[in-house]
Motif scaffolding. Structure first.
Motif, PDB file in Angstrom:
ATOM      1  N   ARG A   1      34.652  45.739  57.165  1.00  0.00           N
ATOM      2  CA  ARG A   1      35.440  45.630  56.139  1.00  0.00           C
ATOM      3  C   ARG A   1      35.685  44.173  55.959  1.00  0.00           C
ATOM      4  NH1 ARG A   1      40.006  49.572  58.300  1.00  0.00           N
ATOM      5  NH2 ARG A   1      38.726  51.230  58.846  1.00  0.00           N
ATOM      6  N   VAL A   2      35.610  44.048  54.650  1.00  0.00           N
ATOM      7  CA  VAL A   2      35.731  42.409  54.159  1.00  0.00           C
ATOM      8  C   VAL A   2      36.541  42.275  53.062  1.00  0.00           C
ATOM      9  CG1 VAL A   2      34.469  40.471  53.131  1.00  0.00           C
ATOM     10  CG2 VAL A   2      33.334  41.916  54.805  1.00  0.00           C
ATOM     11  N   GLY A   3      37.514  41.564  53.066  1.00  0.00           N
ATOM     12  CA  GLY A   3      38.534  41.369  52.068  1.00  0.00           C
ATOM     13  C   GLY A   3      38.653  39.625  51.702  1.00  0.00           C
ATOM     14  N   SER A   4      39.121  39.454  50.709  1.00  0.00           N
ATOM     15  CA  SER A   4      39.103  38.035  50.275  1.00  0.00           C
ATOM     16  C   SER A   4      40.188  37.929  49.262  1.00  0.00           C
ATOM     17  CB  SER A   4      37.694  37.551  49.428  1.00  0.00           C
ATOM     18  OG  SER A   4      38.092  36.314  49.271  1.00  0.00           O
ATOM     19  N   CYS A   5      41.050  36.834  49.623  1.00  0.00           N
ATOM     20  CA  CYS A   5      41.981  36.484  48.526  1.00  0.00           C
ATOM     21  C   CYS A   5      41.656  35.246  47.908  1.00  0.00           C
ATOM     22  CB  CYS A   5      43.469  36.133  49.483  1.00  0.00           C
ATOM     23  SG  CYS A   5      44.725  35.733  48.454  1.00  0.00           S
ATOM     24  N   LEU A   6      41.553  35.145  46.589  1.00  0.00           N
ATOM     25  CA  LEU A   6      41.248  33.976  45.891  1.00  0.00           C
ATOM     26  C   LEU A   6      42.326  33.235  45.530  1.00  0.00           C
ATOM     27  CD1 LEU A   6      37.930  35.346  44.055  1.00  0.00           C
ATOM     28  CD2 LEU A   6      38.177  34.244  46.322  1.00  0.00           C
ATOM     29  N   VAL A   7      42.530  32.046  45.685  1.00  0.00           N
ATOM     30  CA  VAL A   7      43.829  31.289  45.313  1.00  0.00           C
ATOM     31  C   VAL A   7      43.421  30.254  44.421  1.00  0.00           C
ATOM     32  CG1 VAL A   7      45.861  30.027  46.415  1.00  0.00           C
ATOM     33  CG2 VAL A   7      44.832  31.634  47.554  1.00  0.00           C
ATOM     34  N   LYS A   8      44.176  29.873  43.241  1.00  0.00           N
ATOM     35  CA  LYS A   8      43.851  28.731  42.579  1.00  0.00           C
ATOM     36  C   LYS A   8      45.395  28.194  42.148  1.00  0.00           C
ATOM     37  CE  LYS A   8      41.697  27.432  38.072  1.00  0.00           C
ATOM     38  NZ  LYS A   8      41.067  27.949  36.857  1.00  0.00           N
ATOM     39  N   ASP A   9      45.480  26.966  42.370  1.00  0.00           N
ATOM     40  CA  ASP A   9      46.600  26.323  42.154  1.00  0.00           C
ATOM     41  C   ASP A   9      47.901  26.859  42.690  1.00  0.00           C
ATOM     42  OD1 ASP A   9      45.160  24.280  40.466  1.00  0.00           O
ATOM     43  OD2 ASP A   9      45.541  25.776  38.692  1.00  0.00           O
ATOM     44  N   GLY A  10      47.729  27.407  44.242  1.00  0.00           N
ATOM     45  CA  GLY A  10      48.682  27.908  44.639  1.00  0.00           C
ATOM     46  C   GLY A  10      49.027  29.251  44.434  1.00  0.00           C
ATOM     47  N   LYS A  11      48.500  29.824  43.626  1.00  0.00           N
ATOM     48  CA  LYS A  11      48.665  31.255  43.086  1.00  0.00           C
ATOM     49  C   LYS A  11      47.515  32.299  43.430  1.00  0.00           C
ATOM     50  CE  LYS A  11      52.026  30.041  39.572  1.00  0.00           C
ATOM     51  NZ  LYS A  11      52.203  30.035  38.118  1.00  0.00           N
ATOM     52  N   VAL A  12      47.839  33.610  43.750  1.00  0.00           N
ATOM     53  CA  VAL A  12      46.601  34.261  44.160  1.00  0.00           C
ATOM     54  C   VAL A  12      45.977  34.758  42.700  1.00  0.00           C
ATOM     55  CG1 VAL A  12      46.005  36.485  44.889  1.00  0.00           C
ATOM     56  CG2 VAL A  12      47.922  35.341  46.065  1.00  0.00           C
ATOM     57  N   TRP A  13      44.884  34.491  42.567  1.00  0.00           N
ATOM     58  CA  TRP A  13      43.836  34.596  41.453  1.00  0.00           C
ATOM     59  C   TRP A  13      43.470  35.971  41.475  1.00  0.00           C
ATOM     60  CZ3 TRP A  13      38.445  34.082  40.369  1.00  0.00           C
ATOM     61  CH2 TRP A  13      38.327  33.764  39.061  1.00  0.00           C
ATOM     62  N   ARG A  14      42.729  36.570  42.322  1.00  0.00           N
ATOM     63  CA  ARG A  14      42.199  37.553  42.667  1.00  0.00           C
ATOM     64  C   ARG A  14      42.202  38.103  44.098  1.00  0.00           C
ATOM     65  NH1 ARG A  14      42.065  38.326  37.847  1.00  0.00           N
ATOM     66  NH2 ARG A  14      40.425  38.298  36.430  1.00  0.00           N
ATOM     67  N   LEU A  15      42.315  39.522  44.241  1.00  0.00           N
ATOM     68  CA  LEU A  15      42.064  39.916  45.708  1.00  0.00           C
ATOM     69  C   LEU A  15      40.810  40.916  45.692  1.00  0.00           C
ATOM     70  CD1 LEU A  15      45.718  41.202  46.725  1.00  0.00           C
ATOM     71  CD2 LEU A  15      44.278  39.347  47.588  1.00  0.00           C
ATOM     72  N   VAL A  16      39.923  40.720  46.471  1.00  0.00           N
ATOM     73  CA  VAL A  16      38.734  41.563  46.471  1.00  0.00           C
ATOM     74  C   VAL A  16      38.489  42.313  47.817  1.00  0.00           C
ATOM     75  CG1 VAL A  16      37.648  40.363  44.628  1.00  0.00           C
ATOM     76  CG2 VAL A  16      37.164  39.681  47.133  1.00  0.00           C
ATOM     77  N   SER A  17      37.744  43.382  47.796  1.00  0.00           N
ATOM     78  CA  SER A  17      37.337  43.834  49.133  1.00  0.00           C
ATOM     79  C   SER A  17      36.045  44.758  48.774  1.00  0.00           C
ATOM     80  CB  SER A  17      38.312  45.139  49.393  1.00  0.00           C
ATOM     81  OG  SER A  17      38.170  46.102  48.634  1.00  0.00           O
ATOM     82  N   THR A  18      35.329  45.034  49.932  1.00  0.00           N
ATOM     83  CA  THR A  18      33.787  45.608  49.977  1.00  0.00           C
ATOM     84  C   THR A  18      34.082  46.890  49.197  1.00  0.00           C
ATOM     85  OG1 THR A  18      34.555  46.437  52.248  1.00  0.00           O
ATOM     86  CG2 THR A  18      33.124  44.460  52.186  1.00  0.00           C
ATOM     87  N   SER A  19      32.969  47.182  48.766  1.00  0.00           N
ATOM     88  CA  SER A  19      32.886  48.531  47.998  1.00  0.00           C
ATOM     89  C   SER A  19      31.777  49.301  48.758  1.00  0.00           C
ATOM     90  CB  SER A  19      32.251  48.281  46.654  1.00  0.00           C
ATOM     91  OG  SER A  19      31.941  49.290  45.861  1.00  0.00           O
ATOM     92  N   THR A  20      31.862  50.576  48.409  1.00  0.00           N
ATOM     93  CA  THR A  20      31.104  51.837  48.963  1.00  0.00           C
ATOM     94  C   THR A  20      29.469  51.736  48.365  1.00  0.00           C
ATOM     95  OG1 THR A  20      31.720  53.337  47.564  1.00  0.00           O
ATOM     96  CG2 THR A  20      32.781  53.230  49.593  1.00  0.00           C
ATOM     97  N   THR A  21      29.272  51.030  47.020  1.00  0.00           N
ATOM     98  CA  THR A  21      28.087  51.057  46.692  1.00  0.00           C
ATOM     99  C   THR A  21      27.415  49.740  46.462  1.00  0.00           C
ATOM    100  OG1 THR A  21      29.093  50.686  44.352  1.00  0.00           O
ATOM    101  CG2 THR A  21      28.761  52.817  44.948  1.00  0.00           C
ATOM    102  N   ALA A  22      26.150  49.475  46.615  1.00  0.00           N
ATOM    103  CA  ALA A  22      25.359  48.634  46.800  1.00  0.00           C
ATOM    104  C   ALA A  22      25.449  47.789  45.316  1.00  0.00           C
ATOM    105  CB  ALA A  22      24.129  48.453  47.214  1.00  0.00           C
ATOM    106  N   ALA A  23      25.720  48.691  44.335  1.00  0.00           N
ATOM    107  CA  ALA A  23      25.439  47.874  42.925  1.00  0.00           C
ATOM    108  C   ALA A  23      26.723  47.321  42.697  1.00  0.00           C
ATOM    109  CB  ALA A  23      25.347  49.045  41.852  1.00  0.00           C
TER     110      ALA A  23
END
Length: 59
Positions: free
Chosen positions: A27-49
Motif C-alpha cells: 500500500r502506498v500513501g503520499s502527503c503532498l505539502v506546499k507552503d506548510g499546508k497539505v495540498w493533496r493526499l493520495v493513495s494507491t488505486s486498484t486499477t492500473a489506469a
C-alpha cells in the motif's frame, strides 16, 4: 505548521484506505505539502489506469 511526523501519519492513513486492494503490492500513501499546508493526499488505486486516488485534503 505540522511536523514531518504528522505528515507521515497522514500518508500512512491514506495508504490504509487502499485496504487489501493492492494485495500483492505494498500500500502506498503520499502527503503532498506546499507552503506548510497539505495540498493533496493520495493513495494507491486498484486499477492500473489510475495509479493514484486523490483523497480530499483535511484542510
Amino acid at each position: 505548521m505540522a511536523s514531518d511526523e504528522e505528515y507521515m501519519r497522514l500518508a500512512l492513513a491514506a495508504a490504509r484506505k487502499a485496504g487489501n486492494a493492492t494485495w500483492r503490492n505494498p500500500r502506498v500513501g503520499s502527503c503532498l505539502v506546499k507552503d506548510g499546508k497539505v495540498w493533496r493526499l493520495v493513495s494507491t488505486s486498484t486499477t492500473a489506469a489510475s495509479m493514484l486516488n486523490v483523497i480530499p485534503s483535511p484542510n
